[in-house]
Write an enzyme that holds these catalytic residues in place. Structure first.
Site, PDB file in Angstrom:
ATOM      1  N   HIS A 132       0.818  -1.218   0.000  1.00  0.00           N
ATOM      2  CA  HIS A 132       0.000   0.000   0.000  1.00  0.00           C
ATOM      3  C   HIS A 132       0.854   1.271   0.000  1.00  0.00           C
ATOM      4  O   HIS A 132       0.337   2.354  -0.239  1.00  0.00           O
ATOM      5  CB  HIS A 132      -0.979  -0.001   1.185  1.00  0.00           C
ATOM      6  CG  HIS A 132      -0.360   0.243   2.525  1.00  0.00           C
ATOM      7  ND1 HIS A 132      -0.058  -0.779   3.413  1.00  0.00           N
ATOM      8  CD2 HIS A 132       0.000   1.385   3.156  1.00  0.00           C
ATOM      9  CE1 HIS A 132       0.445  -0.268   4.514  1.00  0.00           C
ATOM     10  NE2 HIS A 132       0.499   1.044   4.381  1.00  0.00           N
ATOM     11  N   ASP A 162       0.431  -7.794   1.508  1.00  0.00           N
ATOM     12  CA  ASP A 162       0.711  -6.361   1.543  1.00  0.00           C
ATOM     13  C   ASP A 162       2.217  -6.099   1.497  1.00  0.00           C
ATOM     14  O   ASP A 162       2.758  -5.333   2.294  1.00  0.00           O
ATOM     15  CB  ASP A 162       0.087  -5.706   2.784  1.00  0.00           C
ATOM     16  CG  ASP A 162       0.041  -4.179   2.664  1.00  0.00           C
ATOM     17  OD1 ASP A 162       0.266  -3.669   1.547  1.00  0.00           O
ATOM     18  OD2 ASP A 162      -0.207  -3.501   3.672  1.00  0.00           O
ATOM     19  N   GLY A 235       3.252   6.332   8.222  1.00  0.00           N
ATOM     20  CA  GLY A 235       4.621   6.604   7.790  1.00  0.00           C
ATOM     21  C   GLY A 235       5.575   5.508   8.224  1.00  0.00           C
ATOM     22  O   GLY A 235       6.643   5.336   7.647  1.00  0.00           O
ATOM     23  N   SER A 237       4.718   2.454   7.923  1.00  0.00           N
ATOM     24  CA  SER A 237       4.383   1.332   7.052  1.00  0.00           C
ATOM     25  C   SER A 237       5.572   0.919   6.193  1.00  0.00           C
ATOM     26  O   SER A 237       6.172   1.746   5.506  1.00  0.00           O
ATOM     27  CB  SER A 237       3.217   1.714   6.139  1.00  0.00           C
ATOM     28  OG  SER A 237       2.034   1.878   6.869  1.00  0.00           O
ATOM     29  N   GLY A 290     -10.225 -23.623  -2.510  1.00  0.00           N
ATOM     30  CA  GLY A 290     -11.593 -23.468  -2.966  1.00  0.00           C
ATOM     31  C   GLY A 290     -12.646 -23.871  -1.967  1.00  0.00           C
ATOM     32  O   GLY A 290     -13.666 -24.473  -2.331  1.00  0.00           O
ATOM     33  N   VAL A 291     -12.434 -23.542  -0.694  1.00  0.00           N
ATOM     34  CA  VAL A 291     -13.426 -23.825   0.338  1.00  0.00           C
ATOM     35  C   VAL A 291     -13.561 -22.611   1.249  1.00  0.00           C
ATOM     36  O   VAL A 291     -12.665 -21.767   1.323  1.00  0.00           O
ATOM     37  CB  VAL A 291     -13.029 -25.048   1.203  1.00  0.00           C
ATOM     38  CG1 VAL A 291     -12.972 -26.308   0.377  1.00  0.00           C
ATOM     39  CG2 VAL A 291     -11.686 -24.810   1.914  1.00  0.00           C
ATOM     40  N   LEU A 293     -14.193 -21.834   5.367  1.00  0.00           N
ATOM     41  CA  LEU A 293     -13.895 -22.595   6.580  1.00  0.00           C
ATOM     42  C   LEU A 293     -14.425 -21.917   7.827  1.00  0.00           C
ATOM     43  O   LEU A 293     -14.573 -20.695   7.867  1.00  0.00           O
ATOM     44  CB  LEU A 293     -12.380 -22.774   6.728  1.00  0.00           C
ATOM     45  CG  LEU A 293     -11.651 -23.498   5.590  1.00  0.00           C
ATOM     46  CD1 LEU A 293     -10.147 -23.337   5.756  1.00  0.00           C
ATOM     47  CD2 LEU A 293     -12.019 -24.968   5.574  1.00  0.00           C
TER      48      LEU A 293
END
Length: 496
Positions: A132, A162, A235, A237, A290-291, A293
């Site tokens: 970001h 990220d 800042g 980050s 693909g589930v 949970l």
């Protein structure tokens, strides 16, 4: 010369000799003192001074971190050009309706500036920061502790963690060593270095307050954060979270703005897994099972006869996903991935997320009380075109048009008519729909809400409000309900 004159002459000579000796001694002392002072400014540290420094840093380990690590921490300034209208009326829908695209001629590009932090991990100038911080930037500028200000190039991004890697071209770059975030202990002292609110090379200290934290916000949905009370502000980050050995254990990423002493960092081990891909390929292709949970609850384990203290329930299986192709079903309980026990749904998500597309995962799970094992090959995470909704089924026109409403355990449920399916935006007319929930009731304790579509109760398939009444009973001690809410299937548990 008279005797008296001789005596006087002797006294004068003696005084002159004494004065000469005194001046010589004083001059020698003055020069020696100044030579000593001059030597102090150029001499190397003596063993005594080195021992004194070592003792100081032993008492103040954060000071040593600041001294040794700060040169490899950089300030990052970004600039993104955005279109902006010089007149606020230009954005008014009324004006746009009349003038249309003509108003775009008056827009102008203005720079939007941002700040962040990062740290050098390779002599070739590779710098780790947050996605970001660098995402969408038209210009990235890096400032080193020694004052050098350099243009940077975006090398790769990983929005999932990220993370981003940028690169500068420079000589004699310091590098921070990467530690082991898995070995970091809760309560362990750490320091954060960064550029909070524009205050360059700020050092703060604290402890690791927690691990495997989940943070969900408008633009963040991440599992596995390290939590720290080392002060982190906008800042910071992308800056490093460093242990007392001077090793990076986390990448400072997020804060809770309405709290004090609650900051979050991406564990460095996650970054190490994808660093080579970001540098060499510019992206990371993560594995996908693909589930959806949920964490195993005691009530679910008792009802479904699962002899496990922890695990993750498969709430839904996405069509044409690796899980469906491998034979997984809704209600299966995952208890281990590649032999490592799973305590919660979060553990399973992290275990799968840490694998790349094309890799295999060996899954231990329970179905109908029996332990089984399947191996599936992970696919690439699909784009936004893949629907999260549960599989749709065609409406059953043979269902009664008359709505049956039966109030039980504080909930009013109904057979699903076409009108109710439309009102609550239900994808199918399976099961029953919750019309209302009484506060403080068993249904409220179960977690039901208006508009929930109930498919199963205590392992029994629900086809009507009458089925629901029979499955619940009059005074249930344990209830496990399979519910569709906003397109997702979820298991809800109630224990008396």
């Amino acid at each position: 010369m008279t005797k008296g004159n001789k005596i006087l002459t002797g006294i004068i000579c003696a005084l002159l000799v004494a004065l000469s000796i005194s001046l010589k001694d004083n001059g020698s002392s003055f020069v020696a003192e100044n030579l000593s002072a001059a030597d102090d400014t150029v001499q190397v540290s003596s063993p005594a001074s080195k021992a004194k420094d070592a003792a100081f840093y032993a008492r103040n380990p954060v000071a040593k971190i600041a001294k040794d690590c700060s040169p490899a921490v950089v300030n990052i300034d970004t600039e993104t050009m955005v279109k902006q209208s010089p007149n606020p009326f230009m954005n008014d829908p009324f004006f746009r309706e009349f003038f249309g695209e003509e108003l775009n001629r008056f827009n102008r590009a203005v720079p939007m500036r941002g700040k962040g932090s990062g740290f050098i991990v390779d002599k070739r100038g590779y710098i780790i920061t947050n996605n970001h911080v660098a995402e969408g930037a038209d210009k990235i500028t890096v400032t080193l502790l020694d004052g050098r200000r350099l243009d940077a190039k975006l090398i790769g991004r990983d929005p999932t963690y990220d993370l981003a890697v940028i690169q500068i071209k420079a000589d004699k770059l310091p590098v921070l060593p990467l530690g082991d975030s898995d070995a970091a202990e809760i309560g362990e002292w750490v320091a954060a270095i960064g550029n909070p609110l524009g205050f360059e090379n700020t050092v703060t200290a604290g402890v690791i307050s927690g691990k495997n934290r989940t943070l969900q916000a408008a633009d963040v949905n991440f599992q596995g954060f390290m939590q720290t009370d080392a002060s982190i502000n906008p800042g910071n980050s992308g800056g490093p979270l460093i242990n007392l050995r001077g090793e990076v254990v986390g990448i400072n990423t997020a804060i809770v703005p309405y709290a004090q002493g609650i900051g979050f960092a991406v564990p460095i081990n996650m970054a190490k897994q994808v660093l080579d891909d970001l540098i060499n390929k510019g992206e990371v292709k993560r594995g996908w099972m693909g589930v959806s949970l949920q964490t195993l609850t005691r009530g679910f384990a008792d009802t479904y006869k699962i002899p496990a203290n922890g695990g993750a329930i498969i709430a839904s299986v996405m069509p044409d996903s690796p899980a469906e192709k491998s034979g997984f079903k809704r209600g299966d309980v995952i208890v281990a991935v590649d032999g490592k026990p799973m305590k919660s749904s979060q553990d399973v998500v992290l275990a799968v997320r840490n694998k790349m597309m094309g890799q295999s995962a060996e899954i231990d799970f329970y179905r109908d009380g029996r332990k089984q094992k399947l191996t599936l090959k992970l696919a690439e995470i699909p784009g936004s075109d893949v629907s999260k909704a549960a599989p749709k089924s065609a409406p059953d026109e043979k269902k009664k048009a008359v709505v049956d409403r039966i109030t039980l355990i504080g909930a009013t449920v109904s057979n699903i008519s076409e009108e109710l399916a439309s009102r609550y935006k239900l994808a199918s007319r399976e099961g029953v729909v919750v019309v209302s929930v009484e506060n403080g009731s068993i249904a409220s304790g179960l977690g039901l809400m208006q508009g929930d579509q109930i498919l199963e109760v205590n392992r029994r398939t629900i086809k009507s409000a009458t089925d629901f009444e029979k499955a619940v009973g009059r005074n249930p001690k344990t209830l496990v309900a399979l519910v569709v809410r906003e397109g997702d299937t979820l298991f809800f548990t109630y224990e008396k």
